[in-house]
Design a protein around this motif. Structure first.
Motif, PDB file in Angstrom:
ATOM      1  N   VAL A   8       0.870  -1.184   0.000  1.00 61.39           N
ATOM      2  CA  VAL A   8       0.000   0.000   0.000  1.00 61.39           C
ATOM      3  C   VAL A   8       0.901   1.226   0.000  1.00 61.39           C
ATOM      4  CG1 VAL A   8      -1.783   1.247   1.275  1.00 61.39           C
ATOM      5  CG2 VAL A   8      -1.730  -1.274   1.316  1.00 61.39           C
ATOM      6  N   ALA A   9       0.696   2.107  -0.981  1.00 60.41           N
ATOM      7  CA  ALA A   9       1.609   3.247  -1.149  1.00 60.41           C
ATOM      8  C   ALA A   9       0.839   4.553  -1.253  1.00 60.41           C
ATOM      9  CB  ALA A   9       2.437   3.048  -2.422  1.00 60.41           C
ATOM     10  N   ILE A  10       1.278   5.548  -0.489  1.00 55.80           N
ATOM     11  CA  ILE A  10       0.762   6.913  -0.648  1.00 55.80           C
ATOM     12  C   ILE A  10       1.801   7.698  -1.441  1.00 55.80           C
ATOM     13  CG2 ILE A  10       0.284   9.098   0.544  1.00 55.80           C
ATOM     14  CD1 ILE A  10      -0.794   7.474   2.902  1.00 55.80           C
ATOM     15  N   VAL A  11       1.351   8.407  -2.462  1.00 50.41           N
ATOM     16  CA  VAL A  11       2.239   9.309  -3.214  1.00 50.41           C
ATOM     17  C   VAL A  11       1.627  10.699  -3.151  1.00 50.41           C
ATOM     18  CG1 VAL A  11       3.406   9.780  -5.393  1.00 50.41           C
ATOM     19  CG2 VAL A  11       2.823   7.405  -4.789  1.00 50.41           C
ATOM     20  N   THR A  12       2.323  11.650  -2.540  1.00 51.03           N
ATOM     21  CA  THR A  12       1.774  13.009  -2.455  1.00 51.03           C
ATOM     22  C   THR A  12       2.132  13.788  -3.719  1.00 51.03           C
ATOM     23  OG1 THR A  12       3.697  14.038  -1.371  1.00 51.03           O
ATOM     24  CG2 THR A  12       2.065  12.980   0.056  1.00 51.03           C
ATOM     25  N   GLY A  13       1.277  14.744  -4.044  1.00 48.59           N
ATOM     26  CA  GLY A  13       1.499  15.541  -5.253  1.00 48.59           C
ATOM     27  C   GLY A  13       1.456  14.689  -6.506  1.00 48.59           C
ATOM     28  N   ALA A  14       0.618  13.657  -6.478  1.00 49.22           N
ATOM     29  CA  ALA A  14       0.634  12.667  -7.569  1.00 49.22           C
ATOM     30  C   ALA A  14      -0.375  12.974  -8.669  1.00 49.22           C
ATOM     31  CB  ALA A  14       0.391  11.264  -7.008  1.00 49.22           C
ATOM     32  N   SER A  15      -1.000  14.150  -8.604  1.00 48.51           N
ATOM     33  CA  SER A  15      -1.917  14.500  -9.699  1.00 48.51           C
ATOM     34  C   SER A  15      -1.146  14.908 -10.949  1.00 48.51           C
ATOM     35  CB  SER A  15      -2.865  15.627  -9.265  1.00 48.51           C
ATOM     36  OG  SER A  15      -3.791  15.118  -8.330  1.00 48.51           O
ATOM     37  N   SER A  16       0.091  15.338 -10.773  1.00 44.14           N
ATOM     38  CA  SER A  16       0.853  15.915 -11.897  1.00 44.14           C
ATOM     39  C   SER A  16       2.314  15.471 -11.869  1.00 44.14           C
ATOM     40  CB  SER A  16       0.839  17.452 -11.803  1.00 44.14           C
ATOM     41  OG  SER A  16      -0.471  17.932 -11.786  1.00 44.14           O
ATOM     42  N   TYR A  84      -7.014  -0.178   3.732  1.00 42.53           N
ATOM     43  CA  TYR A  84      -6.144  -1.275   3.258  1.00 42.53           C
ATOM     44  C   TYR A  84      -5.395  -2.007   4.380  1.00 42.53           C
ATOM     45  CZ  TYR A  84      -7.254   1.307  -0.923  1.00 42.53           C
ATOM     46  OH  TYR A  84      -7.949   1.949  -1.904  1.00 42.53           O
ATOM     47  N   GLY A  85      -5.578  -1.554   5.617  1.00 46.28           N
ATOM     48  CA  GLY A  85      -5.036  -2.307   6.740  1.00 46.28           C
ATOM     49  C   GLY A  85      -3.612  -1.969   7.128  1.00 46.28           C
ATOM     50  N   ARG A  86      -2.855  -1.294   6.256  1.00 47.55           N
ATOM     51  CA  ARG A  86      -1.485  -0.939   6.596  1.00 47.55           C
ATOM     52  C   ARG A  86      -0.971   0.112   5.613  1.00 47.55           C
ATOM     53  NH1 ARG A  86       2.098  -5.137   7.427  1.00 47.55           N
ATOM     54  NH2 ARG A  86       3.837  -3.924   6.616  1.00 47.55           N
ATOM     55  N   LEU A  87       0.215   0.615   5.883  1.00 48.45           N
ATOM     56  CA  LEU A  87       0.867   1.545   4.956  1.00 48.45           C
ATOM     57  C   LEU A  87       2.303   1.068   4.771  1.00 48.45           C
ATOM     58  CD1 LEU A  87       1.022   4.171   3.298  1.00 48.45           C
ATOM     59  CD2 LEU A  87       1.715   5.337   5.401  1.00 48.45           C
ATOM     60  N   ASP A  88       2.636   0.647   3.563  1.00 42.18           N
ATOM     61  CA  ASP A  88       3.986   0.126   3.309  1.00 42.18           C
ATOM     62  C   ASP A  88       4.944   1.190   2.794  1.00 42.18           C
ATOM     63  OD1 ASP A  88       3.608  -2.857   3.713  1.00 42.18           O
ATOM     64  OD2 ASP A  88       1.987  -2.411   2.306  1.00 42.18           O
ATOM     65  N   ILE A  89       4.417   2.109   1.978  1.00 39.88           N
ATOM     66  CA  ILE A  89       5.306   3.055   1.289  1.00 39.88           C
ATOM     67  C   ILE A  89       4.694   4.452   1.343  1.00 39.88           C
ATOM     68  CG2 ILE A  89       6.334   3.678  -0.940  1.00 39.88           C
ATOM     69  CD1 ILE A  89       5.867   0.586  -1.669  1.00 39.88           C
ATOM     70  N   LEU A  90       5.520   5.411   1.733  1.00 40.77           N
ATOM     71  CA  LEU A  90       5.114   6.820   1.659  1.00 40.77           C
ATOM     72  C   LEU A  90       6.108   7.540   0.754  1.00 40.77           C
ATOM     73  CD1 LEU A  90       3.660   9.465   2.622  1.00 40.77           C
ATOM     74  CD2 LEU A  90       5.354   9.530   4.475  1.00 40.77           C
ATOM     75  N   ASP A 140      10.821  -7.147   3.661  1.00 39.28           N
ATOM     76  CA  ASP A 140      12.037  -6.872   4.435  1.00 39.28           C
ATOM     77  C   ASP A 140      11.929  -5.603   5.278  1.00 39.28           C
ATOM     78  OD1 ASP A 140      12.056  -4.938   2.549  1.00 39.28           O
ATOM     79  OD2 ASP A 140      14.119  -5.265   1.883  1.00 39.28           O
ATOM     80  N   ALA A 141      10.735  -4.997   5.336  1.00 37.30           N
ATOM     81  CA  ALA A 141      10.614  -3.750   6.110  1.00 37.30           C
ATOM     82  C   ALA A 141       9.217  -3.628   6.698  1.00 37.30           C
ATOM     83  CB  ALA A 141      10.894  -2.556   5.204  1.00 37.30           C
ATOM     84  N   ARG A 142       9.149  -2.826   7.778  1.00 39.72           N
ATOM     85  CA  ARG A 142       7.805  -2.467   8.271  1.00 39.72           C
ATOM     86  C   ARG A 142       7.201  -1.406   7.368  1.00 39.72           C
ATOM     87  NH1 ARG A 142       7.387  -4.609  13.326  1.00 39.72           N
ATOM     88  NH2 ARG A 142       9.446  -4.666  14.272  1.00 39.72           N
ATOM     89  N   GLY A 143       8.107  -0.570   6.810  1.00 38.90           N
ATOM     90  CA  GLY A 143       7.630   0.483   5.927  1.00 38.90           C
ATOM     91  C   GLY A 143       8.802   1.239   5.329  1.00 38.90           C
ATOM     92  N   ARG A 144       8.539   1.876   4.194  1.00 42.35           N
ATOM     93  CA  ARG A 144       9.586   2.623   3.492  1.00 42.35           C
ATOM     94  C   ARG A 144       9.091   4.022   3.175  1.00 42.35           C
ATOM     95  NH1 ARG A 144      13.560  -0.464   1.008  1.00 42.35           N
ATOM     96  NH2 ARG A 144      13.256  -2.674   1.351  1.00 42.35           N
ATOM     97  N   ILE A 145       9.991   4.970   3.346  1.00 36.80           N
ATOM     98  CA  ILE A 145       9.695   6.352   2.951  1.00 36.80           C
ATOM     99  C   ILE A 145      10.668   6.728   1.843  1.00 36.80           C
ATOM    100  CG2 ILE A 145       9.665   8.769   3.703  1.00 36.80           C
ATOM    101  CD1 ILE A 145       8.975   7.744   6.517  1.00 36.80           C
ATOM    102  N   VAL A 146      10.140   7.345   0.796  1.00 34.74           N
ATOM    103  CA  VAL A 146      10.979   7.888  -0.271  1.00 34.74           C
ATOM    104  C   VAL A 146      10.675   9.385  -0.358  1.00 34.74           C
ATOM    105  CG1 VAL A 146      11.583   7.816  -2.716  1.00 34.74           C
ATOM    106  CG2 VAL A 146      10.896   5.700  -1.555  1.00 34.74           C
ATOM    107  N   ASN A 147      11.648  10.202  -0.037  1.00 35.46           N
ATOM    108  CA  ASN A 147      11.498  11.650  -0.134  1.00 35.46           C
ATOM    109  C   ASN A 147      11.994  12.121  -1.499  1.00 35.46           C
ATOM    110  OD1 ASN A 147      10.509  12.029   2.509  1.00 35.46           O
ATOM    111  ND2 ASN A 147      12.590  11.917   3.340  1.00 35.46           N
ATOM    112  N   VAL A 148      11.260  13.023  -2.120  1.00 33.98           N
ATOM    113  CA  VAL A 148      11.737  13.590  -3.385  1.00 33.98           C
ATOM    114  C   VAL A 148      12.419  14.907  -3.055  1.00 33.98           C
ATOM    115  CG1 VAL A 148      11.129  14.344  -5.699  1.00 33.98           C
ATOM    116  CG2 VAL A 148       9.895  12.426  -4.648  1.00 33.98           C
ATOM    117  N   THR A 149      13.734  14.917  -3.195  1.00 31.84           N
ATOM    118  CA  THR A 149      14.531  16.105  -2.857  1.00 31.84           C
ATOM    119  C   THR A 149      14.857  16.839  -4.161  1.00 31.84           C
ATOM    120  OG1 THR A 149      16.562  14.753  -2.844  1.00 31.84           O
ATOM    121  CG2 THR A 149      15.409  15.029  -0.744  1.00 31.84           C
TER     122      THR A 149
END
Ligand SMILES: NC(=O)c1ccc[n+]([C@@H]2O[C@H](COP(=O)([O-])OP(=O)(O)OC[C@H]3O[C@@H](n4cnc5c(N)ncnc54)[C@H](O)[C@@H]3O)[C@@H](O)[C@H]2O)c1
Length: 257
Positions: A8-16, A84-90, A140-149
């Motif tokens: 389960v993945a949340i992507v912010t600013g994903a409209s564009s 969805y019961g959990r959050l795997d990726i932000l 292999d993880a409880r959760g992953r964060i990917v920051n867009v720098t």
């Protein structure tokens, strides 16, 4: 195309732009994607991201969220977990520009850039890590964060003072979260785009800035959103099992030159 199956993945600013490409690729790789944005309108034009993903036979839902507002961010994470019961990726992708050098940066503009680009990722990381620590390890993880720098978080951002400072802060935040929560199976990395042509108009494609970017980029072309999405996919997947606290440049060699 199953590298994110069951995630389960949340992507912010994903409209564009870049966020839209990340959402599409993650959905194509089997993730249930939540598109979080202030609007469903697409800056570069086209149908809303969720509809496009559905047309491609994959799954995404839209959640309206101003990523700078704590209550809306808490609601966003809660919506994902309830559904969805959990959050795997932000993926912390949403950002804005101030577009001014130091002396022309007024306080409201500084505050808004910091609220969206730096406070927003802090609020979302806090809510996400809180949730992830309650979850079992999935893969292999409880959760992953990917920051867009941005490469402009490492070198000066021409005439974009607040933006550059915010991105530098986000690079730091990436390392701090990785260091503080790595032992608890939280993985936090960043992807740093160079100049990416998203189809948006305005300052981003003014001839002087395009010429500047082309001169700074050793690759024979500027970047595209899918270039960044592929790197984000790597960092969000188990291919990056032992990668934590890294800021991955996707800049055609800008920072090497
Ligand atoms: N395009 C580039 O050349 C480039 C280069 C380096 C880094 N980046 C980074 O990549 C990311 C995406 O850039 P892009 O060019 O695709 O941007 P974009 O402007 O095309 O899209 C940004 C999206 O974020 C959304 N957004 C803005 N403020 C928001 C808020 N408060 N809450 C929720 N959503 C909000 C917008 O509605 C839009 O859909 C940003 O973090 C940016 O700093 C882009």
């Amino acid at each position: 195309m199953t590298r994110l199956r069951g995630k389960v993945a949340i992507v912010t600013g994903a409209s564009s732009g870049i966020g839209r490409a990340i959402a599409r690729l993650f959905a194509a790789e089997g993730a249930q994607v939540i598109v979080a944005d202030v609007t469903e309108d697409v800056v570069e034009g086209g149908e809303p991201t969720c509809r496009l993903i559905a047309d491609e036979g994959n799954f995404a839902t839209f959640v309206a969220c101003d990523v700078a507002v704590a209550a809306q961010v808490e609601q966003l994470i809660e919506t994902a977990v309830t559904a969805y019961g959990r959050l795997d990726i932000l993926v912390n992708n949403a950002a804005i520009h101030g577009g001014k050098p130091l002396l022309e940066t007024d306080e409201p503009s500084w505050n808004r850039v910091m609220d969206v680009n730096l406070k927003g990722p802090f609020l979302r990381a806090r809510a996400a890590v809180r949730q992830m620590l309650r979850q079992e390890v999935n893969g292999d993880a409880r959760g992953r964060i990917v920051n867009v720098t941005s490469q402009h978080g490492m070198i000066s951002a021409p005439e974009d003072f607040a933006y550059g400072v915010s991105k530098a802060g986000l690079v730091y935040m990436t390392r701090q979260i990785a260091a503080d929560y790595g032992r608890q199976h939280i993985v936090c990395n960043a992807v740093a785009p160079g100049k990416i042509l998203t189809g948006k108009t305005g300052r981003a494609v003014e001839p002087r800035w395009l010429a500047y970017s082309e001169a700074r980029t050793p690759a024979p072309r500027l970047g595209t959103p899918i270039d960044v999405a592929r790197a984000a996919l790597f960092l969000a997947s188990e291919d990056a099992s032992f990668v934590n606290g890294h800021n991955l440049l996707v800049d055609g060699g800008w920072m090497a030159a």
